[in-house]
Design a protein around this motif. Structure first.
Motif, PDB file in Angstrom:
ATOM      1  N   ARG A   1      26.170  27.216  42.036  1.00 31.03           N
ATOM      2  CA  ARG A   1      27.318  28.033  42.409  1.00 31.03           C
ATOM      3  C   ARG A   1      27.599  27.884  43.908  1.00 31.03           C
ATOM      4  N   LYS A   2      26.528  28.019  44.705  1.00 30.72           N
ATOM      5  CA  LYS A   2      26.688  27.912  46.155  1.00 30.72           C
ATOM      6  C   LYS A   2      27.218  26.527  46.547  1.00 30.72           C
ATOM      7  N   VAL A   3      26.704  25.504  45.881  1.00 31.65           N
ATOM      8  CA  VAL A   3      27.143  24.144  46.184  1.00 31.65           C
ATOM      9  C   VAL A   3      28.641  24.004  45.928  1.00 31.65           C
ATOM     10  N   HIS A   4      29.080  24.505  44.806  1.00 27.62           N
ATOM     11  CA  HIS A   4      30.504  24.339  44.479  1.00 27.62           C
ATOM     12  C   HIS A   4      31.397  25.231  45.325  1.00 27.62           C
ATOM     13  N   GLN A   5      30.902  26.396  45.670  1.00 30.78           N
ATOM     14  CA  GLN A   5      31.661  27.243  46.599  1.00 30.78           C
ATOM     15  C   GLN A   5      31.834  26.509  47.930  1.00 30.78           C
ATOM     16  N   THR A   6      30.759  25.871  48.357  1.00 35.27           N
ATOM     17  CA  THR A   6      30.811  25.157  49.629  1.00 35.27           C
ATOM     18  C   THR A   6      31.805  24.000  49.571  1.00 35.27           C
ATOM     19  N   ILE A   7      31.776  23.256  48.474  1.00 34.74           N
ATOM     20  CA  ILE A   7      32.722  22.136  48.351  1.00 34.74           C
ATOM     21  C   ILE A   7      34.151  22.651  48.474  1.00 34.74           C
TER      22      ILE A   7
ATOM     23  N   PRO B   1      33.316  14.984  47.249  1.00 37.07           N
ATOM     24  CA  PRO B   1      32.898  15.759  46.068  1.00 37.07           C
ATOM     25  C   PRO B   1      34.023  16.639  45.529  1.00 37.07           C
ATOM     26  N   GLU B   2      33.979  16.817  44.245  1.00 37.93           N
ATOM     27  CA  GLU B   2      34.982  17.598  43.518  1.00 37.93           C
ATOM     28  C   GLU B   2      34.410  18.998  43.324  1.00 37.93           C
ATOM     29  N   GLY B   3      35.073  20.005  43.788  1.00 35.87           N
ATOM     30  CA  GLY B   3      34.591  21.373  43.549  1.00 35.87           C
ATOM     31  C   GLY B   3      35.053  21.894  42.200  1.00 35.87           C
ATOM     32  N   ASN B   4      34.194  22.649  41.542  1.00 41.05           N
ATOM     33  CA  ASN B   4      34.540  23.177  40.220  1.00 41.05           C
ATOM     34  C   ASN B   4      34.624  24.698  40.288  1.00 41.05           C
ATOM     35  N   GLU B   5      35.816  25.224  40.061  1.00 46.40           N
ATOM     36  CA  GLU B   5      36.061  26.668  40.199  1.00 46.40           C
ATOM     37  C   GLU B   5      35.159  27.495  39.292  1.00 46.40           C
ATOM     38  N   SER B   6      34.941  27.009  38.070  1.00 46.02           N
ATOM     39  CA  SER B   6      34.183  27.870  37.160  1.00 46.02           C
ATOM     40  C   SER B   6      32.698  27.882  37.511  1.00 46.02           C
ATOM     41  N   ILE B   7      32.205  26.761  38.021  1.00 47.73           N
ATOM     42  CA  ILE B   7      30.806  26.796  38.482  1.00 47.73           C
ATOM     43  C   ILE B   7      30.701  27.672  39.724  1.00 47.73           C
ATOM     44  N   ALA B   8      31.757  27.654  40.541  1.00 47.22           N
ATOM     45  CA  ALA B   8      31.724  28.416  41.785  1.00 47.22           C
ATOM     46  C   ALA B   8      31.897  29.915  41.564  1.00 47.22           C
ATOM     47  N   ALA B   9      32.401  30.280  40.394  1.00 51.51           N
ATOM     48  CA  ALA B   9      32.704  31.697  40.157  1.00 51.51           C
ATOM     49  C   ALA B   9      31.437  32.547  40.134  1.00 51.51           C
ATOM     50  N   GLU B  10      31.516  33.714  40.737  1.00 55.16           N
ATOM     51  CA  GLU B  10      30.378  34.645  40.756  1.00 55.16           C
ATOM     52  C   GLU B  10      30.197  35.279  39.380  1.00 55.16           C
ATOM     53  N   GLU B  11      28.937  35.531  39.008  1.00 52.72           N
ATOM     54  CA  GLU B  11      28.689  36.213  37.739  1.00 52.72           C
ATOM     55  C   GLU B  11      28.722  37.720  37.924  1.00 52.72           C
ATOM     56  N   THR B  12      28.213  38.151  39.052  1.00 48.70           N
ATOM     57  CA  THR B  12      28.263  39.586  39.323  1.00 48.70           C
ATOM     58  C   THR B  12      28.989  39.797  40.646  1.00 48.70           C
ATOM     59  N   ILE B  13      29.602  40.960  40.744  1.00 52.17           N
ATOM     60  CA  ILE B  13      30.286  41.287  41.977  1.00 52.17           C
ATOM     61  C   ILE B  13      29.785  42.644  42.464  1.00 52.17           C
ATOM     62  N   THR B  14      30.028  42.895  43.733  1.00 51.87           N
ATOM     63  CA  THR B  14      29.738  44.208  44.278  1.00 51.87           C
ATOM     64  C   THR B  14      30.993  45.050  44.145  1.00 51.87           C
ATOM     65  N   LEU B  15      30.915  46.061  43.280  1.00 49.80           N
ATOM     66  CA  LEU B  15      32.060  46.934  43.112  1.00 49.80           C
ATOM     67  C   LEU B  15      31.981  48.017  44.184  1.00 49.80           C
ATOM     68  N   VAL B  16      32.989  48.045  45.026  1.00 51.70           N
ATOM     69  CA  VAL B  16      33.022  49.055  46.086  1.00 51.70           C
ATOM     70  C   VAL B  16      33.683  50.308  45.517  1.00 51.70           C
ATOM     71  N   VAL B  17      33.015  51.440  45.689  1.00 51.66           N
ATOM     72  CA  VAL B  17      33.605  52.681  45.195  1.00 51.66           C
ATOM     73  C   VAL B  17      33.982  53.547  46.391  1.00 51.66           C
ATOM     74  N   GLN B  18      35.273  53.871  46.477  1.00 52.14           N
ATOM     75  CA  GLN B  18      35.751  54.701  47.580  1.00 52.14           C
ATOM     76  C   GLN B  18      36.166  56.063  47.048  1.00 52.14           C
ATOM     77  N   VAL B  19      36.004  57.062  47.905  1.00 47.43           N
ATOM     78  CA  VAL B  19      36.600  58.353  47.615  1.00 47.43           C
ATOM     79  C   VAL B  19      37.571  58.629  48.761  1.00 47.43           C
ATOM     80  N   ASN B  20      38.824  58.808  48.415  1.00 50.13           N
ATOM     81  CA  ASN B  20      39.878  58.976  49.421  1.00 50.13           C
ATOM     82  C   ASN B  20      39.860  57.864  50.476  1.00 50.13           C
ATOM     83  N   GLY B  21      39.605  56.649  50.005  1.00 52.71           N
ATOM     84  CA  GLY B  21      39.680  55.507  50.905  1.00 52.71           C
ATOM     85  C   GLY B  21      38.441  55.241  51.730  1.00 52.71           C
ATOM     86  N   LYS B  22      37.401  56.092  51.582  1.00 56.67           N
ATOM     87  CA  LYS B  22      36.166  55.844  52.332  1.00 56.67           C
ATOM     88  C   LYS B  22      35.109  55.298  51.375  1.00 56.67           C
TER      89      LYS B  22
END
Length: 840
Positions: free
Chosen positions: A684-690, A768-789
């Motif tokens: 994933r990191k390799v393809h993100q870098t490409i 090198p050819e980058g591949n979007e699907s290999i580069a895609a993250e499996e998990t993300i950090t969901l930011v939770v805000q209350v009133n924008g904080k």
RNA sequence: GGGGGAGUGUCGGAACUGGCAGACGAGCAUGACUUAGGAUCAUGUGCCGCAAGGCGUGCGGGUUCGAGUCCCGCCUUCCCCA
């Protein structure tokens, strides 16, 4: 297998090998898409400085990248070798300019080679070579034959230190200093050669064929300075016609006096006897002031009455004619109609000398009175005191777009007292230089035939070698009778004289991109076959300081070449290109680099002793590190101060890459269990870098591209002590890292590529050819805000649905505390893949 | 006066069409290994606070659930032109 990374060893080795194997010879190949990458050629001052590296190394990286992307790339280099420093060295140190120049070139060629750039040296062009300047002269004659070159007597800018004239573009700043030596220029009346660049003013204002930075487009537009208006014929009481240019013909009825420039040829004839003494004294004094002083809006206006009167053609009114130095001979016709009510400078002048002020534009809802107003009114309104035009609406628009102006112009034309006219700030390009070390202007002055061009077959007009240099800087050509006198090619008279001026060196550099195509071609300035394939330049790079000099001249030059039919033998191979579009603009895209300042944030200069010398740096860190640091440390278009510590970052990076490649080669095929998630994370990191590095280099964002490569280095280091190094994913990651580094740090990439058994050369491998699907993250950090904080961050699967995301957010402990005791949320905003914002 | 840029930690600089400010690096601090360190490795590093938390992208307003990013008004600075 711990080999040490010694950059200097591998760098000279590969530079030699690349040269021996002709890796950078670029040849026409109709089956491959071409890319002509060009960076501004240096003046051979003797030493390559860090600024040259900063301009050229990233340009080289971009060219190398394009090559790996499958383009057939031409990236040539040469020298802009005529010019004053060579001659000054001759005077000071008694060394011939030719010798000085060519020994500097050989040193700089060596320094350029140490950069490891992909220059095709077989295409090197040197503007002071007779085989080059023969064609510079050929162009001069072409232009002369097509009416684009002419000689005239004119007040021109002269640099007393350089002892030569300068083009208007080469006089800089408020206090009008020489572009080269910063000495203040003076005005001189001299007989000089000009090119009719003003004929191309409108053509040059058309930027539709090029993608250049807005800044450069703005500067050139500004420089050309088109203003729309009308020319109106006033007459003196004696009957002389006094045409004036005005951008405000709608205010003609408000003209209460006229002003002539002190240099105006009619001044003496018009002045009455009573006024003569005063006018003469004023004219003499005005001659001593600089243009800028004279034009300054703040400066107190001065002037004197000539005693003469003119007739305003729109209303037959008799108005006094004054002489004042705020009017320039070079603007319009050197005379203006003064409308004090609606022009600031005229207003100041009128108030000072008690001249009438008549309002002819009345702003809406106001009632201006000429006797009491305290400042000129320059905006729109309604025409008054203007006969049949009373009531006509005048807007703030310029030229024909303004209904008032447009109607007045129509009326002037119907009554034949004036016509629509356009005035430009641009002046014709003064190309004569009173110095030796330049291309001689190939013209002969015959007492019988006048000015006669040297026959094309007699070119080049060679500079004589046996010349004496005098301390005043006066051209040695004048002191060389054998050269000076020649036979008239038309009538054979033997006492004809050669033109003794040489050409502005900007003339040489206006067409060098064409000479690179075939520097040895001796039947034409360039080989039409080569031109058919390579032109135009696809990517140009260089400094912004040339915005209104070289970059304007070369656009003019290409248009002039087009109109002289020079491009006729060229047939574009690329079916997408129209001959017209190719030969109007020399360079399709342009990027400007910034300036590297010294560590003390001052300009680098030998006298300050604050220069970073590339030779020393290469010796200490290697060329790859210097290249990478210059690209990493600054935003390229911006530049910035040198930091001698900062380079450590890229030195560590290169050392780390060296270790990663040489120390962690998998030695056994022993199947160890490697978690699939680790492999995926690496890939994933390799393809993100490409993907990131590709996008960054594409848009000249070199600093971020290297940051991304450093991130990949960091990831590889995390995996380097794990069984992952035994996998093909690791080997693939290493291969990719080297390929991505190849354009930036070509030597270490080639060395390590060879080490891992890659095929020679890494610089011929596909990007090198980058591949979007290999580069895609499996998990993300969901930011939770209350009133924008931000109140919580939760790891969730990347493909989480909106309702799941909101639910997880609401159930979070950290969020619960904020929701407790509150009413139910008013609104929940969800941004896919990013955040949930709970609005209470 | 007109035109074009730029203001983000100690520094160089990141931040896609508004969505975790400070990526990457330098420097610094602490520790480790060392006879030694301008080598290497580890950890930390926007500010205030013990903490919870608060404050932070030149300044002042505004729009928005949310502004470095958009709008209005300023300030500083660089370049070009006058």
């Amino acid at each position: 297998m711990a080999r040490e990374y010694i950059p200097q060893e591998i760098e000279t080795k590969w530079q030699k090998h690349w040269e021996d194997t002709g890796l950078y010879r670029s040849k026409v190949d109709p089956n491959a898409p071409k890319h002509y990458a060009l960076t501004m050629l240096p003046y051979p001052s003797g030493d390559l400085h860090i600024g040259h590296w900063y301009a050229m190394a990233p340009s080289d990286t971009r060219a190398r990248y394009m090559r790996m992307r499958g383009f057939n790339v031409l990236f040539p280099m040469g020298f802009d070798a005529f010019g004053l420093p060579a001659e000054n060295a001759a005077i000071k140190r008694n060394i011939h300019p030719k010798e000085w120049t060519y020994s500097n070139i050989s040193n700089m060629r060596r320094q350029l080679k140490s950069m490891g750039a992909m220059f095709d040296w077989a295409r090197e062009a040197i503007s002071s070579d007779p085989k080059y300047y023969r064609w510079t002269q050929w162009f001069f004659i072409q232009f002369f034959n097509h009416g684009l070159a002419y000689k005239k007597m004119a007040p021109v800018d002269f640099c007393p230190a350089c002892n030569t004239t300068l083009a208007r573009e080469q006089v800089w700043g408020e206090d009008r200093r020489c572009e080269r030596c910063e000495t203040r220029v003076i005005k001189k009346n001299l007989n000089q050669w000009f090119f009719r660049i003003t004929d191309y003013a409108d053509d040059l204002l058309d930027f539709s064929g090029i993608q250049w930075p807005e800044r450069v487009v703005a500067m050139q537009t500004n420089w050309i300075g088109r203003s729309e208006g009308a020319e109106v014929i006033f007459t003196t009481e004696r009957g002389d016609e006094l045409p004036v240019f005005t951008t405000r013909p709608d205010t003609l009825w408000g003209a209460t006096f006229m002003v002539m420039a002190p240099e105006h040829p009619l001044v003496a004839a018009l002045t009455t006897d009573e006024q003569r003494t005063e006018v003469q004294a004023y004219v003499e004094q005005a001659a001593r002031a600089s243009d800028i002083e004279r034009e300054s809006a703040e400066r107190e206006k001065t002037g004197v009455f000539t005693g003469a009167y003119a007739i305003n053609p729109v209303n037959g009114e008799r108005i006094p004619i004054w002489v004042a130095d705020y009017v320039m001979m070079t603007y319009g016709s050197g005379a203006i109609m003064a409308v004090p009510a609606h022009d600031e400078r005229d207003f100041a002048f009128a108030r000072k000398y008690g001249l009438a002020v008549r309002v002819v534009i009345q702003p809406e809802g106001e009632s201006l009175d000429g006797a009491t107003m305290s400042a000129a009114y320059v905006g729109g309104g309604v025409m008054v005191n203007s006969d049949q035009f009373n009531g006509t609406v005048v807007t703030d628009d310029k030229g024909r777009r303004n209904p008032g102006i447009s109607q007045v112009i129509d009326w002037l034309e119907q009554n034949q007292i004036g016509h629509e006219a356009i005035s430009y700030r641009l002046r014709d390009w003064l190309i004569s230089r009173q110095r030796y070390w330049g291309a001689p202007i190939p013209m002969i002055h015959c007492p019988d035939c006048g000015i006669v061009p040297v026959p094309m077959d007699d070119l080049p007009v060679l500079l004589p070698d046996d010349v004496k240099f005098v301390p005043t800087g006066e051209s040695p050509l004048k002191l060389h009778p054998a050269w000076k006198f020649t036979t008239c090619p038309q009538c054979g008279r033997e006492d004809a004289e050669r033109e003794m001026d040489t050409m502005d060196t900007f003339m040489c550099s206006s067409w060098y991109q064409y000479r690179y195509l075939s520097p040895d071609e001796d039947s034409y300035p360039f080989d039409p076959e080569e031109a058919s394939y390579w032109l135009p330049v696809d990517q140009y790079t260089g400094g912004i300081e040339h915005a209104t000099m070289h970059l304007l001249y070369t656009r003019f030059f290409t248009r002039a070449m087009r109109d002289c039919g020079v491009f006729q033998p060229v047939r574009p191979m690329n079916p997408d290109l129209q001959p017209d579009t190719i030969f109007t603009e020399p360079m399709t895209r342009l990027h400007n680099q910034g300036i590297i300042l010294a560590e003390d944030r001052e300009k680098m200069s030998k006298s300050r002793g604050n220069v970073a010398d590339p030779d020393d740096l290469v010796e200490k860190y290697g060329a790859d590190a210097v290249r990478a640091y210059l690209m990493f440390a600054f935003k390229w278009e911006q530049g910035g101060p040198w930091d001698s510590q900062g380079i450590n970052g890229v030195v560590r990076f290169l050392n780390d890459v060296w270790s990663l490649v040489t120390e962690y080669q998998s030695v056994s095929d022993a199947q160890m269990t490697v978690p699939a998630s680790a492999i995926r994370a690496l890939e994933r990191k390799v393809h993100q870098t490409i993907l990131d590095v590709t996008a960054d280099i594409e848009e000249f964002s070199f600093n971020t591209s290297i940051a991304k490569l450093m991130e990949l280095r960091n990831t590889l280091q995390e995996f380097s002590d794990t069984p992952v190094v035994n996998t093909s994913a690791w080997r693939q990651a290493i291969r990719t890292l080297l390929l991505l580094m190849a354009p930036i740090t070509p030597h270490i990439a080639e060395e390590l590529w060879q080490f891992i058994g890659g095929e020679y050369s890494i610089h011929q491998q596909p990007w090198p050819e980058g591949n979007e699907s290999i580069a895609a993250e499996e998990t993300i950090t969901l930011v939770v805000q209350v009133n924008g904080k931000v109140r919580d961050r939760i790891q969730v699967p990347a493909d989480i649905s909106e309702s799941e995301a909101k639910q997880i957010a609401l159930e979070s402990d950290a969020i619960g505390r904020f929701l407790q005791g509150q009413k139910p949320p008013r609104k929940i905003v969800y941004v896919p893949g990013r955040l949930v914002n709970i609005v209470l």
